[in-house]
Design a protein around this motif. Structure first.
Motif, PDB file in Angstrom:
ATOM      1  N   VAL A 150      40.060  41.738  46.677  1.00 34.33           N
ATOM      2  CA  VAL A 150      39.026  42.520  47.356  1.00 34.33           C
ATOM      3  C   VAL A 150      37.637  41.957  47.054  1.00 34.33           C
ATOM      4  O   VAL A 150      37.319  41.634  45.909  1.00 34.33           O
ATOM      5  N   THR A 181      41.744  47.205  54.370  1.00 35.13           N
ATOM      6  CA  THR A 181      41.795  47.135  52.911  1.00 35.13           C
ATOM      7  C   THR A 181      41.873  48.532  52.313  1.00 35.13           C
ATOM      8  O   THR A 181      42.678  48.807  51.406  1.00 35.13           O
ATOM      9  N   SER A 196      39.257  41.840  52.362  1.00 35.32           N
ATOM     10  CA  SER A 196      40.161  41.337  51.333  1.00 35.32           C
ATOM     11  C   SER A 196      41.026  40.222  51.889  1.00 35.32           C
ATOM     12  O   SER A 196      41.107  40.022  53.107  1.00 35.32           O
TER      13      SER A 196
END
Length: 448
Positions: A150, A181, A196
């Motif tokens: 992330v 994400t 991410s």
């Protein structure tokens, strides 16, 4: 290069090694069916001469290779050498195998982790991990667990480029936007999430099961294991090396130095130039989740630093809570690593910064040493200044998931002096891992 039929003398070998015991009472897998007698080779482990795992067998015995170290590196190369028909003795200083780094790994099979050489070695091991020889395992050694890296809003372009680059080796890798994400890991703070990189085919690894698979294979092939057997002397001898253990000496043409954080110390004992190994402490803890919260379905999550390209921290679902690490790299002497409270606290703080989780109760914590050389690539090859001394060191944080590929590559280099054809087809060369490659002994940059 080592060929079959090399005769080596073992004088006063400990019965723990001679009988193939691991120091904890032996194992039914150490029986010979399918081993040396079945292949028509002499069996030097006559139980009548080995009445006790702590006794001494004064008989002269033959060994082709001595492997120093009972972690994942040692048992994997030992297994693959024994698969090639070599007579292998593995010695381990501790009373049990895998006592140090191997037994403390977060254990994720991640094909987008590490540099290009590391990633190719990881890819090379997938087939063994997903379909291991059935006689070596009691069940699967891997289970699906996607990994998600992330990043912040200012890192979107970098994340997208990273995903595109990774697809060359791992085509299923993909970029996720912020909404996707958050759907996978809903406890993230939305204002911090730019997107991410997802590796959907990553897997959680049963480290104990994988380690035991290599142990079983080594024993089934006639190999022997001696625990509580620290190397106290290592010196050139006629045609190879003399390995001295407490109360015994072993002569062999090839020694494999797979002693983990202690590899440079083993080399120094042998008069071999060290490779500049730097052990780095990594801290891990398991924290209880808030009441009523379950982590089922969450991926393994790596948080990127603001500058990108470096782990800020990571977490993954774990029985009883959430496994958390601050991704620390603290230089250390080789030792039985212990967690520091400040590092545990830092890991919890980083997760709190990225998520809405309130993690207060730490159920357990531990630390291990991840050992690197300057270029963060493993060393697997014969020492240029010491014939018969084979390095297998510097696995860093990649040792578990590269073990099938690296173990087989190392065995090929020992036996044939060449990389196995299928690994060469992945672009791997002996020069990639050589003990005399350029830049090997430079300065290790922390936090890369």
């Amino acid at each position: 290069m080592l060929t079959r039929g090399v005769a080596v003398m073992v004088v006063a070998a400990m019965a723990a090694g001679a009988c193939g015991r691991d120091g904890d009472g032996g194992d039914p897998d150490d029986a010979d069916p399918g081993g040396r007698r079945a292949r028509g080779q002499p069996d030097h482990r006559d139980p009548a001469r080995c009445p006790s795992p702590h006794g001494v067998d004064l008989a002269v015995m033959a060994r082709d290779v001595v492997v120093i170290g009972g972690g994942i590196a040692g048992v994997s190369v030992g297994y693959y050498l024994s698969e090639r028909g070599l007579d292998v003795l593995l010695v381990e200083a501790e009373p049990t195998l895998a006592h140090h780094t191997t037994g403390r790994s977060a254990a994720i099979f991640l094909e987008n982790y590490g540099n290009d050489v590391v990633r190719r070695l990881t890819v090379a091991g997938r087939a063994f991990l997903t379909e291991p020889p059935p006689q070596l395992v009691d069940g699967p050694v891997v289970t699906p667990l996607p990994v998600m890296r992330v990043g912040r809003p200012e890192q979107i372009e970098q994340l997208y480029a990273s995903a595109r680059s990774a697809q060359g080796l791992v085509p299923t890798t993909r970029y996720l936007d912020a909404a996707e994400t958050l759907e996978l890991f809903p406890v993230l703070r939305p204002e911090l999430v730019g997107g991410s990189v997802l590796e959907p085919d990553a897997m959680e690894m049963d480290v104990a099961g994988l380690h035991q698979a290599f142990v079983r294979g080594l024993r089934a092939n006639g190999g022997a294991i001696a625990t509580s057997s620290p190397v106290v002397g290592l010196a050139p001898a006629a045609g190879g090396w003399r390995v001295t253990l407490p109360g015994s000496s072993i002569d062999c043409p090839v020694v494999v130095n797979a002693a983990g954080a202690w590899c440079d110390r083993i080399a120094a004992m042998a008069g071999v130039e060290p490779v500049g190994l730097v052990p780095l402490r990594r801290t891990v803890c398991v924290a209880a989740l808030p009441d009523g919260m379950v982590a089922d379905g969450w991926p393994f999550v790596v948080f990127e630093t603001p500058g990108g390209g470096v782990e800020d921290a990571y977490c993954k679902p774990e029985a009883g809570g959430l496994l958390v690490s601050p991704a620390d790299e603290t230089p250390s002497e080789p030792c039985d690593a212990k967690p520091e409270e400040i590092d545990v606290a830092r890991g919890l703080d980083q997760v709190a910064r990225w998520t809405t989780l309130e993690l207060r109760h730490v159920r357990s914590a531990w630390a291990g040493l991840r050992s690197f050389v300057a270029d963060r690539t493993m060393v697997a090859g014969f020492a240029p200044d010491a014939p018969g001394f084979f390095w297998l060191a510097g696995q860093g944080g990649y040792g578990i998931h590269t073990s099938p590929g690296l173990g087989r590559m190392a065995a090929g280099l020992v036996v044939d002096g060449a990389v196995p054809d299928d690994l060469a087809a992945l672009g791997l060369t002996a020069a990639d891992l050589a003990a005399d490659r350029p830049g090997l002994r430079g300065e290790l940059v922390l936090g890369e």
